[in-house]
Write an enzyme that holds these catalytic residues in place. Structure first.
Site, PDB file in Angstrom:
ATOM      1  N   LEU A  46      33.969  42.721  49.860  1.00 43.67           N
ATOM      2  CA  LEU A  46      35.342  42.548  49.378  1.00 43.67           C
ATOM      3  C   LEU A  46      35.345  42.615  47.862  1.00 43.67           C
ATOM      4  O   LEU A  46      34.417  42.145  47.210  1.00 43.67           O
ATOM      5  CB  LEU A  46      35.868  41.169  49.766  1.00 43.67           C
ATOM      6  CG  LEU A  46      36.299  40.870  51.204  1.00 43.67           C
ATOM      7  CD1 LEU A  46      35.228  41.180  52.223  1.00 43.67           C
ATOM      8  CD2 LEU A  46      36.739  39.416  51.341  1.00 43.67           C
ATOM      9  N   CYS A  47      36.444  43.163  47.307  1.00 43.39           N
ATOM     10  CA  CYS A  47      36.713  43.031  45.872  1.00 43.39           C
ATOM     11  C   CYS A  47      35.637  43.773  45.074  1.00 43.39           C
ATOM     12  O   CYS A  47      35.483  44.981  45.227  1.00 43.39           O
ATOM     13  CB  CYS A  47      36.775  41.532  45.554  1.00 43.39           C
ATOM     14  SG  CYS A  47      37.265  41.083  43.893  1.00 43.39           S
ATOM     15  N   ILE A  48      34.874  43.094  44.239  1.00 42.32           N
ATOM     16  CA  ILE A  48      33.838  43.726  43.427  1.00 42.32           C
ATOM     17  C   ILE A  48      32.518  43.886  44.203  1.00 42.32           C
ATOM     18  O   ILE A  48      31.650  44.676  43.797  1.00 42.32           O
ATOM     19  CB  ILE A  48      33.593  42.916  42.119  1.00 42.32           C
ATOM     20  CG1 ILE A  48      32.717  43.681  41.113  1.00 42.32           C
ATOM     21  CG2 ILE A  48      32.972  41.563  42.402  1.00 42.32           C
ATOM     22  CD1 ILE A  48      33.336  44.933  40.543  1.00 42.32           C
TER      23      ILE A  48
END
Lengths: 218, 218
Positions: free
Chosen positions: A134-136
């Site tokens: 998720l995300c970075i």
């Protein structure tokens, strides 16, 4: 009923795990009828950020100890994660992934990766079990796995580093999950986009659902 | 579209806000189409607990600064909360409510209450706007408001202190919300019961929904 290993990297978006993403990952796994154990490395945080001002504080904190706040104490050191016990691996985001689990925030595609994380990700990938980021986190998974396809949404400088690592980036929007079928790798942008918390929940539920439905075929 | 004021008391179940309850409160408000601002008192934490071992650490932390981790920096000091700007007030749980916002953890019904919290709760109650309390927060609301009806689930020693404060306690189970119609007060047990995180989400969504549907009649 599938069992997920969830790796987090502190407690707070700017120096640790993004709290909403980590919490909603646990919620989605439980809601969809599965189980989880939570892991974090027993190492010092890169630094401590005052989340009110954004400035560094003169403090030392430990990633495992702070991660235990999100886990309500039910957490194990990352070096105790036995791949064989789990059906899937998932990494929520937050700067901790890019500062504590790796040096991606400072060195991009040339970053160092925490040795235990590197081992765990390679073990899951070698076993063909699904990995979610998720995300970075997809950027760090790209550095570890190299020739994969991931999404972090649409941030140009992060995409540049992902492509430098040898991976391919695919642009996505809120709640979308990109599935790299060859690697059994699932990624979704979450707070790499300017999102509301219920958009985060949508993305997290979508990725956990996809990992089970698409990533765990017999 | 209704606007909620959410008061949290740190970042971590044993010395601050319960992270899952706080996060899922924001999620439920957003998911149901409403808005929130987050507030915390700018005061020292009572203490800092190592969430891995359960033991006190020799550190000093500030409630507002640590609460900012859950709020991703978007938080205001509790003494800046203007009741008139909001349609409802909600307090997630965690020991921070009983250690930072009050001394309930140590003194039960005879506890001291943070002066700003006391003011805010009394203002909301006087205006007839709905107030919501999760987990241990109903016990502190009972001490402030006295002749009210609340639930914290079924923990005997907490119930004893609630009844000492002059309030009535109603036993409830997972996901149930108790509505004290006279005070427009909504309470739900969350982690005062041995709950899974998706049971917390169910309870939080139920209480936010009930506050809007039952608590905001014209």
């Amino acid at each position: 009923m599938k069992k997920f290993a969830v790796i987090i990297a502190g407690c707070g978006v700017y120096d640790g795990a993004e709290i909403h993403e980590a919490t909603l990952t646990l919620w989605a796994i439980d809601k969809l009828g599965h189980q989880y154990d939570i892991f974090a490395p027993d190492i010092p945080q890169h630094h401590v950020i005052n989340h009110l001002t954004g400035e560094a504080m003169q403090e030392k904190r430990n990633v495992l100890v702070e991660s235990a706040r999100i886990a309500r104490g039910k957490i194990k050191p990352l070096d105790k994660l036995i791949t064989e016990y789990y059906d899937a691996l998932v990494l929520p985001g937050g700067f901790g992934v890019a500062k504590n689990l790796s040096t991606f925030a400072f060195e991009g595609a040339n970053c160092d990766i925490n040795a235990d994380l590197n081992n765990v990700v390679r073990h899951f990938a070698a076993s063909g079990k699904p990995i979610g980021g998720l995300c970075i986190a997809p950027a760090i998974l790209a550095v570890i796995l190299r020739e994969v396809e991931v999404t972090i949404g649409k941030d140009p400088s992060t995409i540049e580093q992902i492509e430098k690592s040898g991976a391919k980036h695919v642009v996505t929007d809120h709640g979308e999950v990109y599935f790299d079928e060859e690697t059994n790798l699932f990624t979704t942008p979450c707070y790499m986009l300017d999102a509301s918390i219920s958009q985060i929940a949508d993305g997290v539920e979508a990725i956990i659902g996809a990992m089970v439905e698409l990533g765990m075929k017999e």
